[in-house]
Design a protein around this motif. Structure first.
Motif, PDB file in Angstrom:
ATOM      1  N   ALA A 115      12.959 -32.002   1.363  1.00 36.72           N
ATOM      2  CA  ALA A 115      14.228 -32.379   1.764  1.00 36.72           C
ATOM      3  C   ALA A 115      14.093 -34.136   2.620  1.00 36.72           C
ATOM      4  O   ALA A 115      14.721 -34.903   2.406  1.00 36.72           O
ATOM      5  CB  ALA A 115      15.146 -31.713   2.523  1.00 36.72           C
ATOM      6  N   ILE A 116      12.889 -33.845   3.226  1.00 37.87           N
ATOM      7  CA  ILE A 116      12.505 -34.931   4.038  1.00 37.87           C
ATOM      8  C   ILE A 116      12.264 -36.312   3.015  1.00 37.87           C
ATOM      9  O   ILE A 116      12.657 -37.373   3.527  1.00 37.87           O
ATOM     10  CB  ILE A 116      11.582 -34.700   4.888  1.00 37.87           C
ATOM     11  N   ALA A 117      11.578 -35.916   1.934  1.00 37.23           N
ATOM     12  CA  ALA A 117      11.241 -36.810   1.014  1.00 37.23           C
ATOM     13  C   ALA A 117      12.396 -37.673   0.332  1.00 37.23           C
ATOM     14  O   ALA A 117      12.303 -38.618  -0.207  1.00 37.23           O
ATOM     15  CB  ALA A 117      10.302 -36.376  -0.040  1.00 37.23           C
ATOM     16  N   GLN A 118      13.339 -37.157   0.364  1.00 36.98           N
ATOM     17  CA  GLN A 118      14.769 -37.421  -0.187  1.00 36.98           C
ATOM     18  C   GLN A 118      15.559 -38.238   0.747  1.00 36.98           C
ATOM     19  O   GLN A 118      16.525 -39.131   0.703  1.00 36.98           O
ATOM     20  CB  GLN A 118      15.665 -36.193  -0.438  1.00 36.98           C
ATOM     21  N   MET A 119      15.042 -38.402   2.101  1.00 30.68           N
ATOM     22  CA  MET A 119      15.672 -39.240   3.027  1.00 30.68           C
ATOM     23  C   MET A 119      15.654 -40.893   2.836  1.00 30.68           C
ATOM     24  O   MET A 119      14.541 -41.307   1.849  1.00 30.68           O
ATOM     25  CB  MET A 119      15.237 -38.938   4.375  1.00 30.68           C
ATOM     26  N   GLU A 120      16.159 -41.890   3.469  1.00 25.75           N
ATOM     27  CA  GLU A 120      15.887 -43.040   3.549  1.00 25.75           C
ATOM     28  C   GLU A 120      14.634 -43.650   3.692  1.00 25.75           C
ATOM     29  O   GLU A 120      14.152 -42.672   4.750  1.00 25.75           O
ATOM     30  CB  GLU A 120      16.953 -43.818   4.122  1.00 25.75           C
ATOM     31  N   MET A 121      14.012 -44.748   3.502  1.00 19.56           N
ATOM     32  CA  MET A 121      12.625 -44.855   3.836  1.00 19.56           C
ATOM     33  C   MET A 121      12.359 -45.054   5.205  1.00 19.56           C
ATOM     34  O   MET A 121      11.559 -44.404   5.797  1.00 19.56           O
ATOM     35  CB  MET A 121      12.252 -46.355   3.144  1.00 19.56           C
ATOM     36  N   PRO A 122      13.260 -45.957   6.093  1.00 23.13           N
ATOM     37  CA  PRO A 122      13.078 -45.824   7.663  1.00 23.13           C
ATOM     38  C   PRO A 122      13.173 -44.437   8.210  1.00 23.13           C
ATOM     39  O   PRO A 122      12.481 -44.111   9.093  1.00 23.13           O
ATOM     40  CB  PRO A 122      14.310 -46.605   8.207  1.00 23.13           C
ATOM     41  N   ASP A 123      14.098 -43.663   7.691  1.00 24.84           N
ATOM     42  CA  ASP A 123      14.039 -42.072   8.246  1.00 24.84           C
ATOM     43  C   ASP A 123      12.877 -41.380   7.893  1.00 24.84           C
ATOM     44  O   ASP A 123      12.332 -40.480   8.713  1.00 24.84           O
ATOM     45  CB  ASP A 123      15.193 -41.287   7.867  1.00 24.84           C
ATOM     46  N   ARG A 124      12.136 -41.477   6.853  1.00 24.92           N
ATOM     47  CA  ARG A 124      11.064 -40.801   6.569  1.00 24.92           C
ATOM     48  C   ARG A 124       9.866 -41.326   7.445  1.00 24.92           C
ATOM     49  O   ARG A 124       9.375 -40.573   7.798  1.00 24.92           O
ATOM     50  CB  ARG A 124      10.601 -41.212   4.961  1.00 24.92           C
ATOM     51  N   PHE A 125       9.671 -42.639   7.518  1.00 21.98           N
ATOM     52  CA  PHE A 125       8.621 -43.203   8.517  1.00 21.98           C
ATOM     53  C   PHE A 125       8.876 -42.607   9.925  1.00 21.98           C
ATOM     54  O   PHE A 125       8.114 -41.937  10.473  1.00 21.98           O
ATOM     55  CB  PHE A 125       8.744 -44.718   8.460  1.00 21.98           C
ATOM     56  N   ARG A 126      10.132 -42.717  10.396  1.00 26.94           N
ATOM     57  CA  ARG A 126      10.505 -42.223  11.770  1.00 26.94           C
ATOM     58  C   ARG A 126      10.046 -40.600  11.728  1.00 26.94           C
ATOM     59  O   ARG A 126       9.596 -40.219  13.069  1.00 26.94           O
ATOM     60  CB  ARG A 126      11.861 -42.144  12.318  1.00 26.94           C
TER      61      ARG A 126
END
Length: 127
Positions: free
Chosen positions: A80-91
């Motif tokens: 599910a983390i991989a489906q988050m928006e790019m900034p959220d994945r980085f954070r």
């Protein structure tokens, strides 16, 4: 400076015994919002791994880092983390954690090419 873009990066570290706070650098992750770029590079030095007398194998650590790579790439069949928006994945990837693989604090800079900048950071701090 119009051709330069802001980026953030962190160094990925391996701490075989988290309690001892000893680690060595095994990768780098870089995010640039303006360039819509998120990627990481990693390399596990087998001599360093042996020197730390770790119970973890190179293959186990690489499997863990490949999961981070899938998150960076937003692979659809990943978690599910991989489906988050790019900034959220980085954070999420650079969030403070007490695990065997974690990242340094984040640093910022400006560059023209985030891919090249990631390679430079990787060579400077990991290889």
């Amino acid at each position: 400076m119009q051709d330069k873009f802001i980026y953030e990066y962190a160094i990925i570290q391996f701490a075989p015994l988290v309690e001892r706070r000893e680690f060595f650098n095994i990768g780098a992750i870089l995010y640039s919002k303006p360039k819509k770029f998120l990627a990481l590079r990693f390399h596990i030095d087998e001599d360093k791994l042996a020197a730390f007398k770790s119970e973890y194998t190179k293959q186990e650590l690489e499997a863990y880092l490949k999961a981070w790579e899938r998150i960076c790439n937003a692979e659809p069949k990943s978690n599910a983390i991989a489906q988050m928006e790019m900034p959220d994945r980085f954070r999420w990837l650079v969030a403070t954690r007490s695990t065997i693989i974690h990242s340094s604090i984040t640093h910022t800079g400006v560059c023209e090419d985030p891919e090249k900048e990631l390679e430079d950071i990787f060579e400077r701090f990991v290889l």
